[in-house]
Design an enzyme around this catalytic site. Sequence first.
Site, PDB file in Angstrom:
ATOM      1  N   LYS A 144       0.823  -1.209   0.000  1.00 43.20           N
ATOM      2  CA  LYS A 144       0.000   0.000   0.000  1.00 43.20           C
ATOM      3  C   LYS A 144       0.855   1.257   0.000  1.00 43.20           C
ATOM      4  O   LYS A 144       0.492   2.261  -0.608  1.00 43.20           O
ATOM      5  CB  LYS A 144      -0.933   0.016   1.222  1.00 43.20           C
ATOM      6  CG  LYS A 144      -2.147  -0.868   1.048  1.00 43.20           C
ATOM      7  CD  LYS A 144      -3.247  -0.478   2.016  1.00 43.20           C
ATOM      8  CE  LYS A 144      -4.486  -1.322   1.802  1.00 43.20           C
ATOM      9  NZ  LYS A 144      -5.521  -1.077   2.801  1.00 43.20           N
ATOM     10  N   LYS A 152      -5.057 -10.188  -6.889  1.00 42.47           N
ATOM     11  CA  LYS A 152      -6.228 -10.400  -6.038  1.00 42.47           C
ATOM     12  C   LYS A 152      -7.426  -9.584  -6.543  1.00 42.47           C
ATOM     13  O   LYS A 152      -7.229  -8.449  -6.980  1.00 42.47           O
ATOM     14  CB  LYS A 152      -5.843  -9.939  -4.616  1.00 42.47           C
ATOM     15  CG  LYS A 152      -6.800 -10.306  -3.534  1.00 42.47           C
ATOM     16  CD  LYS A 152      -6.347  -9.752  -2.196  1.00 42.47           C
ATOM     17  CE  LYS A 152      -6.652  -8.282  -2.067  1.00 42.47           C
ATOM     18  NZ  LYS A 152      -6.537  -7.738  -0.709  1.00 42.47           N
ATOM     19  N   LYS A 210     -11.507  -4.203  -4.335  1.00 41.18           N
ATOM     20  CA  LYS A 210     -12.379  -3.054  -4.607  1.00 41.18           C
ATOM     21  C   LYS A 210     -11.573  -1.851  -5.088  1.00 41.18           C
ATOM     22  O   LYS A 210     -12.131  -0.918  -5.649  1.00 41.18           O
ATOM     23  CB  LYS A 210     -13.234  -2.703  -3.385  1.00 41.18           C
ATOM     24  CG  LYS A 210     -12.504  -2.555  -2.077  1.00 41.18           C
ATOM     25  CD  LYS A 210     -13.492  -2.485  -0.900  1.00 41.18           C
ATOM     26  CE  LYS A 210     -12.859  -3.019   0.376  1.00 41.18           C
ATOM     27  NZ  LYS A 210     -13.800  -3.359   1.412  1.00 41.18           N
TER      28      LYS A 210
HETATM   29  P1  TYM Z   1     -10.730  -6.147   3.989  1.00 41.70           P
HETATM   30  O1  TYM Z   1     -11.751  -5.122   4.321  1.00 41.70           O
HETATM   31  O2  TYM Z   1      -9.713  -5.815   2.943  1.00 41.70           O
HETATM   32  O3  TYM Z   1     -11.445  -7.480   3.524  1.00 41.70           O
HETATM   33  C1  TYM Z   1     -12.436  -8.097   4.332  1.00 41.70           C
HETATM   34  C2  TYM Z   1     -12.308  -9.596   4.240  1.00 41.70           C
HETATM   35  O4  TYM Z   1     -12.433 -10.044   2.893  1.00 41.70           O
HETATM   36  C3  TYM Z   1     -11.315 -10.876   2.556  1.00 41.70           C
HETATM   37  N1  TYM Z   1     -10.984 -10.664   1.134  1.00 41.70           N
HETATM   38  C4  TYM Z   1     -10.820 -11.652   0.254  1.00 41.70           C
HETATM   39  N2  TYM Z   1     -10.908 -12.979   0.386  1.00 41.70           N
HETATM   40  C5  TYM Z   1     -10.688 -13.721  -0.714  1.00 41.70           C
HETATM   41  N3  TYM Z   1     -10.372 -13.206  -1.930  1.00 41.70           N
HETATM   42  C6  TYM Z   1     -10.274 -11.868  -2.103  1.00 41.70           C
HETATM   43  N4  TYM Z   1      -9.985 -11.353  -3.305  1.00 41.70           N
HETATM   44  C7  TYM Z   1     -10.496 -11.013  -0.975  1.00 41.70           C
HETATM   45  N5  TYM Z   1     -10.487  -9.675  -0.782  1.00 41.70           N
HETATM   46  C8  TYM Z   1     -10.781  -9.482   0.520  1.00 41.70           C
HETATM   47  C9  TYM Z   1     -10.205 -10.393   3.456  1.00 41.70           C
HETATM   48  O5  TYM Z   1      -9.212 -11.398   3.612  1.00 41.70           O
HETATM   49  C10 TYM Z   1     -10.952 -10.109   4.742  1.00 41.70           C
HETATM   50  O6  TYM Z   1     -11.139 -11.290   5.492  1.00 41.70           O
HETATM   51  N6  TYM Z   1      -7.469  -5.860   7.760  1.00 41.70           N
HETATM   52  C11 TYM Z   1      -8.757  -6.386   7.357  1.00 41.70           C
HETATM   53  C12 TYM Z   1      -9.916  -5.906   8.238  1.00 41.70           C
HETATM   54  C13 TYM Z   1      -9.746  -6.136   9.696  1.00 41.70           C
HETATM   55  C14 TYM Z   1      -9.841  -7.382  10.368  1.00 41.70           C
HETATM   56  C15 TYM Z   1      -9.644  -7.078  11.752  1.00 41.70           C
HETATM   57  C16 TYM Z   1     -10.069  -8.685   9.941  1.00 41.70           C
HETATM   58  C17 TYM Z   1      -9.476  -5.170  10.632  1.00 41.70           C
HETATM   59  N7  TYM Z   1      -9.425  -5.759  11.880  1.00 41.70           N
HETATM   60  C18 TYM Z   1      -9.648  -8.094  12.720  1.00 41.70           C
HETATM   61  C19 TYM Z   1     -10.086  -9.691  10.935  1.00 41.70           C
HETATM   62  C20 TYM Z   1      -9.892  -9.394  12.287  1.00 41.70           C
HETATM   63  C21 TYM Z   1      -9.038  -5.941   5.940  1.00 41.70           C
HETATM   64  O7  TYM Z   1      -8.506  -4.973   5.463  1.00 41.70           O
HETATM   65  O8  TYM Z   1     -10.013  -6.668   5.311  1.00 41.70           O
END
Ligand code: TYM
Length: 338
Positions: A118, A201, A204
Amino acid sequence: MTDTAFKPRVFSGIQPSGGLTLGNYLGAMKRFVSMQAEPFETIYCMVDLHAITVWQNPTELRDNTRELCAGFIASGIDPEVSTLFNQSQVPEHTQLAWIFNTVARMGWLSRMTQFKDKAGKNKEAVSVGLFAYPALMAADILIYHATHVPVGEDQKQHLELTRDIATKFNHDYKVNFFPITEPVIEGAGTRVMSLRDGLKKMSKSDPSDMSRINLTDSPEQINLKIQKARTDSAGLPSELSGLEGRPEAINLVNIYASLSDISVERVLNEVGGTSFSEFKKTLSELAVSKLSPISKEMSRLTKETTEIDRILGRGAERARAIASPILKKTYEIIGMIQ
Ligand code: TYM
């Protein structure tokens, strides 16, 4: 206290940074729904404090948080069963995060690949919050003594860091206070790739909307995106080995397996020998039948802002009831007068 003394409790979060993708749904949301059963207590969070580590327009952040809450409910999260809330309404997350900022080491955070991706070449210009992001994530999880965290593959390194922080805290203060959390990364949907490039990947933030399926897409858009998805010239194999070195083919087969809850082997058994154009038709029908009801319900609920805000407020109260005594005990362990 031993690990077995911790209640089986699930925590996970999604950033309200604009639109849910098929990746979020298959990698995370679907598992969130299936874990809403005994023996687990489930806590799910819209992590708005994480979202602002990169710039968010305030009006859009508010709208996106409500839309995400609608997405959780439309996908099958029952706010009566699960605690559903947005992070900024529970200040214990940031209070524990500060403590974890003092536990985590600069070297640990510097090695986070998501930060490196990032920040890119411009490390001097990114926010301090983006660097400290994984310590807040560890706090999200450990403020509830969560034992299981369902996520997609891209979050694996952050969960390893969460375990390192819990281990160091327990070791430094000679306690067994924070659980060593289990990541739950299972099934064919844990790494959904871009429809335009099987090595990237699905995200969004990809500039091309054709690279992803959004949960708000119409059936026509879903059809079009799947028909235009990149593939290679060979047909579908009936064995797993026939997918080797074919990232776009693997991706579409994984999406099919995950949407229909069957193994990749079974998918290949059924569709081996067919052409991609035929397979894409079947996949489109499946995707539309699974996603359209969610999309419709999501757009209906998104308009019910008073109801959404009520659900989030109540979820936050329930979350604080768990988080507050854990924070208090943490302060006590550290030696802070309360
Ligand atoms: P975020 O908001 O980017 O994504 C949310 C969840 O979706 C999963 N994900 C995917 N899984 C499979 N293929 C993909 N292309 C894909 N894109 C997204 C992510 O792995 C995630 O599970 N840091 C985290 C948010 C967070 C969090 C937490 C998660 C903050 N605190 C505590 C678990 C526990 C994030 O940015 O997810």
